[in-house]
Enzyme design. Structure first.
Site, PDB file in Angstrom:
ATOM      1  N   ASP A  95       0.832  -1.196   0.000  1.00  0.00           N
ATOM      2  CA  ASP A  95       0.000   0.000   0.000  1.00  0.00           C
ATOM      3  C   ASP A  95       0.875   1.258   0.000  1.00  0.00           C
ATOM      4  O   ASP A  95       0.649   2.192  -0.754  1.00  0.00           O
ATOM      5  CB  ASP A  95      -0.962   0.001   1.198  1.00  0.00           C
ATOM      6  CG  ASP A  95      -0.261  -0.293   2.539  1.00  0.00           C
ATOM      7  OD1 ASP A  95       0.955  -0.593   2.541  1.00  0.00           O
ATOM      8  OD2 ASP A  95      -0.931  -0.219   3.584  1.00  0.00           O
ATOM      9  N   ASP A  98       7.297   3.670   3.338  1.00  0.00           N
ATOM     10  CA  ASP A  98       7.619   4.842   4.154  1.00  0.00           C
ATOM     11  C   ASP A  98       9.113   4.778   4.498  1.00  0.00           C
ATOM     12  O   ASP A  98       9.960   5.218   3.712  1.00  0.00           O
ATOM     13  CB  ASP A  98       6.715   4.774   5.395  1.00  0.00           C
ATOM     14  CG  ASP A  98       6.776   6.011   6.255  1.00  0.00           C
ATOM     15  OD1 ASP A  98       7.582   6.895   5.961  1.00  0.00           O
ATOM     16  OD2 ASP A  98       6.011   6.090   7.239  1.00  0.00           O
ATOM     17  N   GLY A 100      10.784   2.070   4.514  1.00  0.00           N
ATOM     18  CA  GLY A 100      11.321   1.021   3.641  1.00  0.00           C
ATOM     19  C   GLY A 100      11.643  -0.252   4.397  1.00  0.00           C
ATOM     20  O   GLY A 100      12.032  -1.253   3.794  1.00  0.00           O
ATOM     21  N   LYS A 126       6.318   7.371   0.043  1.00  0.00           N
ATOM     22  CA  LYS A 126       6.565   8.544   0.894  1.00  0.00           C
ATOM     23  C   LYS A 126       8.078   8.625   1.078  1.00  0.00           C
ATOM     24  O   LYS A 126       8.607   8.093   2.057  1.00  0.00           O
ATOM     25  CB  LYS A 126       5.890   8.285   2.242  1.00  0.00           C
ATOM     26  CG  LYS A 126       5.089   9.421   2.801  1.00  0.00           C
ATOM     27  CD  LYS A 126       4.822   9.159   4.262  1.00  0.00           C
ATOM     28  CE  LYS A 126       3.418   8.805   4.604  1.00  0.00           C
ATOM     29  NZ  LYS A 126       3.180   8.722   6.046  1.00  0.00           N
TER      30      LYS A 126
END
Ligand code: 5GP
Length: 170
Positions: A95, A98, A100, A126
């Site tokens: 999804d 961020d 990682g 992100k």
């Protein structure tokens, strides 16, 4: 907390997922592809993406747990990684990436299981908080450092069923 501004509309998501599906289809023609979805967040994205891929793909869902109280969060497998991906091409469907750490953890596990290639497809990226440098092959949308919900993403278990991605506001 409440749902704030729409960041990505249902229409934009649908269009982008269709494009990603077409790209994946042409990249993996005549190859054995396994899609690995990470529960619960990837449920909407996986459901839509797999139907935009015109190949005989295998679909597996896994669950991870992260220990609380640590940052960026120590991750462990909530699912046994005992499925057979040896000799197959694997695409992790996430999804959001961020720090990682989640994708890094799964990538390592799958490579250890003998997958031929392990690539990542994420709906949202992100990049501002990235700790583990990972190469993401397919990105739906790059987003700023905001906490988002909807289209599978939750806050305290809620809002996964929104059709769009929204910013969570105080
Ligand atoms: P990473 O391991 O890359 O830091 O984080 C990945 C996980 O953190 C995602 O699968 C998701 O569960 C959670 N996460 C990161 N950013 C957000 C966000 O903005 N909204 C929600 N709902 N979850 C997030």
């Amino acid at each position: 907390m409440h749902i704030g501004k729409t960041l990505i509309s249902e229409r934009r998501i649908r269009r982008r997922v269709r494009e990603l599906g077409a790209q994946i289809t042409s990249s993996y023609l005549n190859q054995d592809l396994t899609l690995i979805g990470v529960l619960n967040g990837s449920v909407c994205f996986m459901a839509d993406l797999m139907r935009e891929i015109s190949l005989p793909v295998e679909v597996i869902f896994i669950r991870l747990s992260s220990y609380e109280g640590t940052w960026p969060g120590e991750i462990s497998a909530g699912t046994d990684f005992n499925f057979d991906v040896a000799g197959r091409h694997v695409l992790i469907v996430e999804d959001i990436v961020d720090t990682g750490s989640t994708v890094k953890f799964i990538e390592t596990k799958l490579s250890d299981l003998g997958a031929t290639t392990v690539e990542i497809c994420t709906l949202l990226d992100k990049p501002s908080l990235r700790v583990h440098q990972t190469r993401i092959r397919y990105i739906g949308f790059q987003i700023p450092d905001e906490f988002v919900v909807g289209y599978g993403l939750d806050y305290d278990g809620l809002y996964r069923n929104l059709r769009h991605v929204a910013i969570l506001e105080e």
